[in-house]
Design an enzyme around this catalytic site. Structure first.
Site, PDB file in Angstrom:
ATOM      1  N   GLY A   1       0.812  -1.219   0.000  1.00 50.00           N
ATOM      2  CA  GLY A   1       0.000   0.000   0.000  1.00 50.00           C
ATOM      3  C   GLY A   1       0.841   1.263   0.000  1.00 50.00           C
ATOM      4  O   GLY A   1       0.535   2.232  -0.707  1.00 50.00           O
ATOM      5  N   THR A   2       1.903   1.250   0.779  1.00 51.55           N
ATOM      6  CA  THR A   2       2.745   2.454   0.868  1.00 51.55           C
ATOM      7  C   THR A   2       3.350   2.773  -0.495  1.00 51.55           C
ATOM      8  O   THR A   2       3.338   3.934  -0.938  1.00 51.55           O
ATOM      9  CB  THR A   2       3.861   2.239   1.917  1.00 51.55           C
ATOM     10  OG1 THR A   2       3.243   1.965   3.179  1.00 51.55           O
ATOM     11  CG2 THR A   2       4.758   3.458   2.031  1.00 51.55           C
TER      12      THR A   2
ATOM     13  N   ASN B   1      -8.298   4.407   8.003  1.00 50.62           N
ATOM     14  CA  ASN B   1      -7.729   3.293   8.759  1.00 50.62           C
ATOM     15  C   ASN B   1      -7.860   3.444  10.273  1.00 50.62           C
ATOM     16  O   ASN B   1      -7.778   2.465  10.990  1.00 50.62           O
ATOM     17  CB  ASN B   1      -6.251   3.117   8.392  1.00 50.62           C
ATOM     18  CG  ASN B   1      -5.508   4.424   8.374  1.00 50.62           C
ATOM     19  OD1 ASN B   1      -5.816   5.309   7.572  1.00 50.62           O
ATOM     20  ND2 ASN B   1      -4.544   4.572   9.241  1.00 50.62           N
TER      21      ASN B   1
ATOM     22  N   SER C   1      -3.684  -3.258  -0.834  1.00 48.69           N
ATOM     23  CA  SER C   1      -2.567  -3.942  -0.192  1.00 48.69           C
ATOM     24  C   SER C   1      -3.025  -5.310   0.307  1.00 48.69           C
ATOM     25  O   SER C   1      -4.017  -5.410   1.035  1.00 48.69           O
ATOM     26  CB  SER C   1      -2.060  -3.092   0.977  1.00 48.69           C
ATOM     27  OG  SER C   1      -1.092  -3.805   1.707  1.00 48.69           O
TER      28      SER C   1
ATOM     29  N   HIS D   1      -2.070  -7.569   2.535  1.00 47.00           N
ATOM     30  CA  HIS D   1      -2.125  -8.061   3.918  1.00 47.00           C
ATOM     31  C   HIS D   1      -3.301  -7.507   4.709  1.00 47.00           C
ATOM     32  O   HIS D   1      -3.508  -7.873   5.862  1.00 47.00           O
ATOM     33  CB  HIS D   1      -0.793  -7.823   4.643  1.00 47.00           C
ATOM     34  CG  HIS D   1      -0.510  -6.408   5.056  1.00 47.00           C
ATOM     35  ND1 HIS D   1      -0.606  -5.996   6.360  1.00 47.00           N
ATOM     36  CD2 HIS D   1      -0.129  -5.321   4.349  1.00 47.00           C
ATOM     37  CE1 HIS D   1      -0.268  -4.708   6.443  1.00 47.00           C
ATOM     38  NE2 HIS D   1       0.024  -4.276   5.235  1.00 47.00           N
TER      39      HIS D   1
ATOM     40  N   CYS E   1       2.610   2.261  13.673  1.00 49.57           N
ATOM     41  CA  CYS E   1       3.740   2.812  12.930  1.00 49.57           C
ATOM     42  C   CYS E   1       5.008   2.117  13.383  1.00 49.57           C
ATOM     43  O   CYS E   1       5.079   1.576  14.485  1.00 49.57           O
ATOM     44  CB  CYS E   1       3.827   4.324  13.063  1.00 49.57           C
ATOM     45  SG  CYS E   1       4.446   4.864  14.635  1.00 49.57           S
TER      46      CYS E   1
END
Ligand code: PLP
Length: 384
Positions: free
Chosen positions: A72-73, A144, A194, A196, A328
């Protein structure tokens, strides 16, 4: 063993058995590099092509519009930098984007647009921020942290009218298990997902790049993915991503109703049993809490006078896996930019708790979590 409750599905999900099974051959005997020409390479190539077809079906796009990425990032970075480096101009995003969008937008000198108290984009503020020099607008499909669903169709209408040259990107990373992503992202030019987050492996994702949308690639090299993303394909990961996406899409309608019930039981259970618990961004009307603007998997609460970090510590000790802001890498508890944008006062925001369910969540997990949250908050208040 003490009962366990994994309530951090927004951080990552357990892998689906069928995704693991589908991946195994490509981790063992079928190790070919799909860019080659010999038989093992061609078999790997076929697996990637089939995965592309399968994912395109779920996302409602053409197979050729899918660019496989490292998650995703990367998809988000590729979208923002890709558009602005190719076309110049101004980038806009909502103030509650994941850092994977927010940081690139700020890095190219872009601006953010506010949200209301529920965490839903302020479309009037977006209209005011749009001008012909805007070249990228990025608004996520589902947030999120608090789970708020964004009005993408309305965003697209405004953008096409006020900034006709702008490319619309949506980060749909949190949406695939819960929303009809194909329908809801139809108006977007770029879509990030993404694996996962829906039962696939970590470190693999995709960016949908609609036909005719031009991006400067983030990664240069061997020219894979039709020059849009260089790097040897993660064949096993791509296969796992597509199988997981197909399963998540196929079971979505069944899962949504069951998980909605569990989420309501969780949120109501905590609000009713913990004095001063506030459900973040959820208005209360005559019939009870109004959660229609949220994905069904998300329960977000704030407890005044409680530090998230201490609460998470006690929860973890009692077998409840949860989080505060988005997870994070540093593990540090920074004040959430999402809660700040929603106007949640700092003393409340510092005591935030995110509990997110998944297709595998059970009533036993929910009931255990309610008990543990109540006992933990009581304990922290006693010792405060
Ligand atoms: N976008 C959103 C909305 C997310 O929730 C996340 C992960 O938490 C990402 C992007 C980053 O995805 P990845 O972990 O695949 O890099």
């Amino acid at each position: 063993m003490a009962p366990q409750a994994y309530l951090d599905h927004a951080a990552t999900t357990p892998m689906r058995d069928e995704a693991v099974e589908a991946m195994l051959p490509y981790l063992r005997e079928e190790f070919g590099n799909p860019s080659g020409t010999h038989a093992p390479a061609r078999r790997a190539r076929r697996a990637v092509d089939e995965a592309r077809d399968q994912l395109a079906e779920v996302l409602g796009c053409e197979p050729g519009e899918i660019v496989f990425t490292g998650g995703g990032t990367e998809s988000d970075n590729a979208a923002v930098f890709g558009v602005i480096r190719r076309h110049g101009g101004v980038a806009l995003c909502s103030a509650i984007e994941h850092h994977a969008v927010l940081e690139p937008v700020l890095a190219v000198g872009g601006r953010t647009v506010g949200v209301d108290g529920r965490g839903v984009l302020d479309v009037d503020a977006l209209a005011a921020a749009l001008s012909p020099d805007v070249r990228l607008v990025s608004v996520m499909l589902a947030n999120n942290e608090v789970g708020s669903i964004q009005p993408l169709a309305e965003v697209a209408e405004l953008v096409r009218h006020h900034a006709p040259d702008a490319v619309i990107h949506t980060d749909a990373v949190q949406a695939l298990c819960w929303l009809d992503v194909a329908r809801m992202t139809a108006a977007a030019d770029l879509v990030s997902v993404s694996a996962h987050k829906f039962g696939g492996p970590k470190g693999v994702g995709a960016l949908v790049v609609r036909q005719g949308v031009e991006l400067e690639p983030l990664l240069l090299g061997g020219g894979q993915e039709r020059e849009r993303r260089s790097g040897t394909h993660n064949v096993a990961g791509i296969v796992g991503l597509a199988v997981a996406a197909a399963s998540a899409g196929a079971e979505r309608k069944l899962v949504v109703d069951r998980v909605a019930e569990l989420r309501d039981r969780l949120a109501d259970g905590i609000v009713q049993s913990v004095p001063g618990a506030v459900e973040t961004g959820v208005p209360v009307a005559a019939g009870g809490a109004v959660r229609a603007h949220k994905v069904v998997s998300n329960c977000h609460l704030c407890f005044e006078g409680i530090e998230s970090e201490s609460l998470l510590f006690l929860l973890d000790r009692a077998g409840v896996s949860a989080s505060a802001a988005s997870s994070c890498a540093s593990g540090a508890m920074a004040t959430s930019h999402v809660l700040e944008a929603m106007g949640v006062a700092p003393p409340l925001a510092n005591g935030s708790l995110r509990l997110t369910l998944g297709p595998t969540s059970t009533a036993a997990e929910v009931d255990h979590a309610i008990d543990v949250v109540r006992a933990s908050v009581e304990r922290l208040r006693r010792f405060a």
